[in-house]
Design a protein around this motif. Structure first.
Motif, PDB file in Angstrom:
ATOM      1  N   ARG A  88      74.898  94.375 -54.546  1.00 58.03           N
ATOM      2  CA  ARG A  88      73.894  94.747 -55.189  1.00 58.03           C
ATOM      3  C   ARG A  88      72.473  94.172 -55.511  1.00 58.03           C
ATOM      4  NH1 ARG A  88      74.672  98.619 -59.680  1.00 58.03           N
ATOM      5  NH2 ARG A  88      72.587  99.126 -60.411  1.00 58.03           N
ATOM      6  N   LEU A  89      71.497  94.423 -55.163  1.00 54.62           N
ATOM      7  CA  LEU A  89      70.195  93.747 -55.048  1.00 54.62           C
ATOM      8  C   LEU A  89      69.581  94.173 -56.279  1.00 54.62           C
ATOM      9  CD1 LEU A  89      69.106  93.873 -51.417  1.00 54.62           C
ATOM     10  CD2 LEU A  89      70.414  91.992 -52.528  1.00 54.62           C
ATOM     11  N   ASP A  90      68.757  92.989 -56.900  1.00 52.83           N
ATOM     12  CA  ASP A  90      67.912  93.421 -57.977  1.00 52.83           C
ATOM     13  C   ASP A  90      66.586  94.163 -57.832  1.00 52.83           C
ATOM     14  OD1 ASP A  90      69.809  91.698 -59.684  1.00 52.83           O
ATOM     15  OD2 ASP A  90      68.709  90.076 -59.447  1.00 52.83           O
ATOM     16  N   ALA A  91      66.345  94.041 -56.695  1.00 49.37           N
ATOM     17  CA  ALA A  91      65.111  94.648 -56.253  1.00 49.37           C
ATOM     18  C   ALA A  91      65.104  94.930 -54.782  1.00 49.37           C
ATOM     19  CB  ALA A  91      63.718  93.931 -56.681  1.00 49.37           C
ATOM     20  N   GLY A  92      64.579  96.218 -54.384  1.00 46.21           N
ATOM     21  CA  GLY A  92      64.708  96.414 -52.849  1.00 46.21           C
ATOM     22  C   GLY A  92      65.803  96.889 -52.145  1.00 46.21           C
ATOM     23  N   ASP A  93      65.936  97.359 -50.998  1.00 48.29           N
ATOM     24  CA  ASP A  93      67.307  97.539 -50.133  1.00 48.29           C
ATOM     25  C   ASP A  93      67.639  96.792 -49.219  1.00 48.29           C
ATOM     26  OD1 ASP A  93      67.044 100.432 -51.359  1.00 48.29           O
ATOM     27  OD2 ASP A  93      65.406 100.706 -50.011  1.00 48.29           O
ATOM     28  N   TYR A  94      66.793  95.779 -48.757  1.00 50.79           N
ATOM     29  CA  TYR A  94      67.329  94.781 -47.752  1.00 50.79           C
ATOM     30  C   TYR A  94      66.513  93.615 -48.296  1.00 50.79           C
ATOM     31  CZ  TYR A  94      67.754  98.908 -44.979  1.00 50.79           C
ATOM     32  OH  TYR A  94      68.275 100.315 -44.612  1.00 50.79           O
ATOM     33  N   GLY A  95      67.670  92.375 -48.237  1.00 51.49           N
ATOM     34  CA  GLY A  95      67.163  91.232 -48.961  1.00 51.49           C
ATOM     35  C   GLY A  95      67.564  89.920 -48.097  1.00 51.49           C
ATOM     36  N   LEU A  96      66.947  88.931 -48.486  1.00 51.00           N
ATOM     37  CA  LEU A  96      67.445  87.626 -47.990  1.00 51.00           C
ATOM     38  C   LEU A  96      67.731  86.665 -49.242  1.00 51.00           C
ATOM     39  CD1 LEU A  96      67.261  85.418 -45.648  1.00 51.00           C
ATOM     40  CD2 LEU A  96      64.815  85.041 -46.367  1.00 51.00           C
ATOM     41  N   VAL A  97      69.147  86.336 -49.259  1.00 45.75           N
ATOM     42  CA  VAL A  97      69.761  85.699 -50.297  1.00 45.75           C
ATOM     43  C   VAL A  97      70.024  84.362 -49.861  1.00 45.75           C
ATOM     44  CG1 VAL A  97      71.509  85.884 -51.935  1.00 45.75           C
ATOM     45  CG2 VAL A  97      70.368  87.923 -51.291  1.00 45.75           C
ATOM     46  N   ARG A  98      69.760  83.312 -50.681  1.00 47.20           N
ATOM     47  CA  ARG A  98      70.372  81.857 -50.525  1.00 47.20           C
ATOM     48  C   ARG A  98      70.652  81.612 -51.774  1.00 47.20           C
ATOM     49  NH1 ARG A  98      66.148  79.358 -46.018  1.00 47.20           N
ATOM     50  NH2 ARG A  98      66.708  80.849 -44.413  1.00 47.20           N
ATOM     51  N   HIS A  99      71.954  80.780 -51.948  1.00 43.86           N
ATOM     52  CA  HIS A  99      72.532  80.145 -53.047  1.00 43.86           C
ATOM     53  C   HIS A  99      72.373  80.838 -54.192  1.00 43.86           C
ATOM     54  CE1 HIS A  99      72.278  76.394 -50.517  1.00 43.86           C
ATOM     55  NE2 HIS A  99      70.953  76.688 -50.314  1.00 43.86           N
ATOM     56  N   GLY A 100      72.520  82.246 -53.974  1.00 43.07           N
ATOM     57  CA  GLY A 100      72.832  83.260 -55.203  1.00 43.07           C
ATOM     58  C   GLY A 100      71.407  83.854 -55.630  1.00 43.07           C
ATOM     59  N   GLU A 154      70.643  86.406 -41.890  1.00 43.79           N
ATOM     60  CA  GLU A 154      71.720  87.252 -42.576  1.00 43.79           C
ATOM     61  C   GLU A 154      70.774  87.880 -43.594  1.00 43.79           C
ATOM     62  OE1 GLU A 154      74.167  84.325 -44.465  1.00 43.79           O
ATOM     63  OE2 GLU A 154      74.887  83.507 -42.530  1.00 43.79           O
ATOM     64  N   ILE A 155      71.210  89.304 -43.338  1.00 35.30           N
ATOM     65  CA  ILE A 155      70.499  90.374 -44.279  1.00 35.30           C
ATOM     66  C   ILE A 155      71.616  90.825 -45.334  1.00 35.30           C
ATOM     67  CG2 ILE A 155      69.202  92.405 -44.342  1.00 35.30           C
ATOM     68  CD1 ILE A 155      67.968  91.807 -41.707  1.00 35.30           C
ATOM     69  N   VAL A 156      71.190  91.195 -46.464  1.00 36.76           N
ATOM     70  CA  VAL A 156      71.973  91.449 -47.410  1.00 36.76           C
ATOM     71  C   VAL A 156      71.392  92.827 -47.800  1.00 36.76           C
ATOM     72  CG1 VAL A 156      73.047  91.496 -50.030  1.00 36.76           C
ATOM     73  CG2 VAL A 156      72.546  89.457 -48.520  1.00 36.76           C
ATOM     74  N   VAL A 157      72.268  94.085 -47.514  1.00 35.23           N
ATOM     75  CA  VAL A 157      71.820  95.432 -47.651  1.00 35.23           C
ATOM     76  C   VAL A 157      72.343  96.091 -49.115  1.00 35.23           C
ATOM     77  CG1 VAL A 157      71.916  97.979 -46.915  1.00 35.23           C
ATOM     78  CG2 VAL A 157      72.154  96.020 -45.264  1.00 35.23           C
ATOM     79  N   ASP A 158      71.469  96.458 -49.958  1.00 35.89           N
ATOM     80  CA  ASP A 158      71.631  96.841 -51.306  1.00 35.89           C
ATOM     81  C   ASP A 158      72.985  97.979 -51.185  1.00 35.89           C
ATOM     82  OD1 ASP A 158      71.322  97.055 -54.265  1.00 35.89           O
ATOM     83  OD2 ASP A 158      71.080  99.229 -53.712  1.00 35.89           O
ATOM     84  N   SER A 159      73.903  97.856 -52.046  1.00 34.50           N
ATOM     85  CA  SER A 159      75.329  98.566 -52.003  1.00 34.50           C
ATOM     86  C   SER A 159      74.858 100.127 -52.278  1.00 34.50           C
ATOM     87  CB  SER A 159      76.393  98.091 -52.922  1.00 34.50           C
ATOM     88  OG  SER A 159      75.612  98.093 -54.244  1.00 34.50           O
ATOM     89  N   ARG A 160      73.715 100.502 -52.922  1.00 34.57           N
ATOM     90  CA  ARG A 160      73.489 101.826 -53.126  1.00 34.57           C
ATOM     91  C   ARG A 160      72.619 102.376 -52.008  1.00 34.57           C
ATOM     92  NH1 ARG A 160      70.529  99.676 -58.555  1.00 34.57           N
ATOM     93  NH2 ARG A 160      70.045  98.166 -57.044  1.00 34.57           N
ATOM     94  N   GLU A 161      72.344 101.679 -50.914  1.00 32.74           N
ATOM     95  CA  GLU A 161      71.792 102.179 -49.940  1.00 32.74           C
ATOM     96  C   GLU A 161      72.311 103.117 -49.028  1.00 32.74           C
ATOM     97  OE1 GLU A 161      68.056 102.014 -47.046  1.00 32.74           O
ATOM     98  OE2 GLU A 161      68.541 102.317 -48.998  1.00 32.74           O
ATOM     99  N   ARG A 162      72.002 104.444 -48.794  1.00 37.60           N
ATOM    100  CA  ARG A 162      72.721 105.271 -47.776  1.00 37.60           C
ATOM    101  C   ARG A 162      72.307 105.345 -46.514  1.00 37.60           C
ATOM    102  NH1 ARG A 162      73.937 110.731 -50.715  1.00 37.60           N
ATOM    103  NH2 ARG A 162      75.422 110.963 -48.796  1.00 37.60           N
ATOM    104  N   TYR A 163      72.997 105.374 -45.332  1.00 33.49           N
ATOM    105  CA  TYR A 163      72.504 105.701 -44.159  1.00 33.49           C
ATOM    106  C   TYR A 163      71.216 104.485 -43.881  1.00 33.49           C
ATOM    107  CZ  TYR A 163      74.209 110.012 -45.351  1.00 33.49           C
ATOM    108  OH  TYR A 163      74.901 111.390 -45.711  1.00 33.49           O
TER     109      TYR A 163
END
Length: 322
Positions: free
Chosen positions: A152-164, A128-137
């Motif tokens: 919205r990610l605090d850092a980066g464009d593609y993240g791994l999020v677990r339990h918030g 499961e990958i979370v893409v930053d909402s500001r990332e275009r294309y």
């Protein structure tokens, strides 16, 4: 709408871009200043201008078969046998739009000539990958067992999020964006944010050799800046991946490995916690002597030898628990 692709000489003699292009797209076309008349050996830097200059000397006029905009790119097909297919890529650098013009030949030269593997990441069925909402294309990972959500990610464009919590993240950059972020000082803040995460990286959609072909900024300035960033934030690798497709593949593999590592660390933490705080031991079963002594004190009949009846053991335990 203009039907022809037109190349003319730039009447501004002080400009470093000696040619003017008119792309037949839209009501009046798109007018660009360019360094070359065609991207033959490498990408051509272009800069957009407001209108076609009145005194421009037309060098070439070619009918157009197709001119279509797809996202951040314009696909241009000319009506001639050779040098007929090209693409204009729009991006941002130093807060303004810049355009790179490439042909099929220059795009092929930029490709490493490899095929990405079809096997999924080792030890991981799904990701499961979370893409930053500001990332275009952004990357789609369509050929991978990946589910995507946007937030919205605090850092980066593609993240791994677990339990918030953001456990790992990858910042994506084109070469133009990398140079712009580096020279403006923005890159340092981004790397500092990435360094605060357990795992993070920055992936560049180009090869490192392209740094030394830059013509809008001194290559040595960029090379020194990247080296300084890597020394200052050694926990955040800066990875050059030749092409966008390979950068997407690397991002998938990195986040997959981070997911496996996070699971293993969580399991290890639980084991260590269990060892530090073991559950209480169950009381030892009573000895026959203890049950006999209790039975005598209660006035119950019990033999001096042999096995103690189970009913007396159960009665002893009930009385002890009470």
């Amino acid at each position: 709408m203009p039907d022809d692709f037109v190349i003319a000489r730039n009447p501004d003699g002080d400009s470093t871009l000696p040619y003017v292009l008119r792309i037949p797209l839209g009501a009046d076309g798109i007018v660009l200043k360019a360094r070359e008349t065609w991207p033959r050996t490498s990408k051509v830097y272009c800069h957009r201008v407001d209108e076609w200059p009145d005194e421009a000397e037309v060098v070439e006029r070619v009918p157009t078969r197709s001119c279509v905009r797809r996202g951040a790119a314009i696909d241009l097909v000319l009506d001639r046998g050779r040098e007929n297919r090209s693409q204009l890529i729009m991006t941002q650098a130093r807060g303004r739009q810049v355009i790179f013009w490439q042909s099929a030949r220059t795009a092929k030269q930029a490709r490493p000539g490899v095929r990405t593997p079809t096997a999924r990441a080792s030890g991981l069925p799904d990701l499961e990958i979370v893409v930053d909402s500001r990332e275009r294309y952004g990357y789609t990972f369509t050929d991978r067992p990946v589910s995507i959500s946007r937030a919205r990610l605090d850092a980066g464009d593609y993240g791994l999020v677990r339990h918030g919590s953001l456990l790992a993240s990858v910042e994506r950059k084109s070469l133009a964006d990398l140079v712009s972020s580096l020279t403006s000082g923005k890159l340092g803040y981004q790397l500092a944010e990435l360094a605060s995460l357990p795992r993070a990286a920055l992936v560049v959609e180009d090869r490192y050799a392209a740094v030394f072909k830059l013509d809008r900024v001194r290559p040595a300035v960029v090379a020194d800046g990247l080296a300084e960033c890597q020394v200052r934030w050694p926990a955040v690798p800066i990875v050059f991946c030749d092409t966008r497709k390979l950068a997407q593949e690397w991002t998938y593999r990195f986040l997959a490995a981070a997911s496996v590592a996070a699971s293993e660390e969580h399991l290890s933490a639980r084991v260590i916690a269990d060892l530090a705080h073991p559950p209480p031991l169950a009381p030892a079963p009573p000895t026959p002597a203890e049950v006999r002594a209790w039975a005598v004190s209660q006035g119950l009949e019990v033999s001096d030898r042999g096995r103690v009846p189970a009913r007396l053991v159960a009665a002893y335990l009930d009385d002890r628990d009470d």
